[in-house]
Design a protein around this motif. Structure first.
Motif, PDB file in Angstrom:
ATOM      1  N   LYS A 167       0.544  -1.160   0.316  1.00  0.00           N
ATOM      2  CA  LYS A 167       0.231  -0.197   0.184  1.00  0.00           C
ATOM      3  C   LYS A 167       0.874   0.627   0.067  1.00  0.00           C
ATOM      4  O   LYS A 167       1.735   1.739   0.748  1.00  0.00           O
ATOM      5  N   LEU A 168       0.087   2.327  -0.398  1.00  0.00           N
ATOM      6  CA  LEU A 168       1.439   3.199  -0.931  1.00  0.00           C
ATOM      7  C   LEU A 168       1.079   4.421   0.243  1.00  0.00           C
ATOM      8  O   LEU A 168      -0.373   4.258   0.256  1.00  0.00           O
ATOM      9  N   VAL A 169       1.573   4.826   0.339  1.00  0.00           N
ATOM     10  CA  VAL A 169       1.441   6.245   1.625  1.00  0.00           C
ATOM     11  C   VAL A 169       1.970   7.168   1.349  1.00  0.00           C
ATOM     12  O   VAL A 169       3.345   7.490   0.754  1.00  0.00           O
ATOM     13  N   LYS A 170       1.123   8.495   1.646  1.00  0.00           N
ATOM     14  CA  LYS A 170       2.297   9.822   0.827  1.00  0.00           C
ATOM     15  C   LYS A 170       2.603  10.371   2.397  1.00  0.00           C
ATOM     16  O   LYS A 170       1.161  10.657   3.386  1.00  0.00           O
TER      17      LYS A 170
END
Length: 170
Positions: A167-170
């Motif tokens: 899961k990409l998180v910013k």
């Protein structure tokens, strides 16, 4: 592994000093993999060049006899490399119980001369196993974001170890 003109198929190791000389054969395959989303860890060709020339991974060309002249077709290592059907990038990775030869990148696609060539895994299974035993590794691993490996992997003796999600998180 070195070139043996008496063998129909050769897995030819390229030294880190030779990578620049053969990069024109490697880069299009890597670009194809990126364009198809087959680089799940996000590498780009320039990073692979750097890893190879620094000696942190090894490049092997897959010279596979195909077509009607399946005999001793290549008189020289250079000829076999120039007509190779693809390439693999291997890494030695530490694991909890030793280390493994990891097939990081395997390219045999429309950007290489794959026409009528067999699967890299099938043709070079013995050579990959020899690399693993010669390096003191206790296994061979690979990862893929292509679902077809669910059925193909077991054909070559591989067992699924895990499914990895991100899961990409910013």
């Amino acid at each position: 592994m070195s070139f043996d003109q008496t063998k129909a198929n050769n897995l030819i190791q390229i030294s880190k000093e030779e990578v620049r000389q053969y990069w024109h054969l490697v880069r299009p395959g890597l670009e194809y993999m990126v364009s198809e989303g087959r680089n799940p860890d996000g590498w780009i060709p320039e990073e692979i060049f750097n890893v190879l020339t620094a000696g942190r991974a090894d490049l092997f060309f897959t010279s596979i006899m195909r077509g009607e002249d399946k005999g001793m077709r290549y008189a020289t290592r250079e000829a076999a490399i120039q007509d190779s059907s693809g390439f693999v990038v291997l890494q030695l990775l530490p694991t909890f119980d030793g280390r493994v030869v990891h097939i990081w990148i395997a390219v045999s696609n429309d950007s290489t001369n794959k026409s009528d060539a067999g699967s890299i895994m099938r043709v070079f299974n013995d050579e990959l196993t020899k690399i693993a035993t010669d390096t003191g590794s206790n296994g061979i691993t690979f990862g893929s974001n292509c679902e077809f490996w669910e059925t193909i992997g077991p054909r070559f003796g591989f067992e699924k170890q895990e499914t990895k999600w991100k899961k990409l998180v910013k």
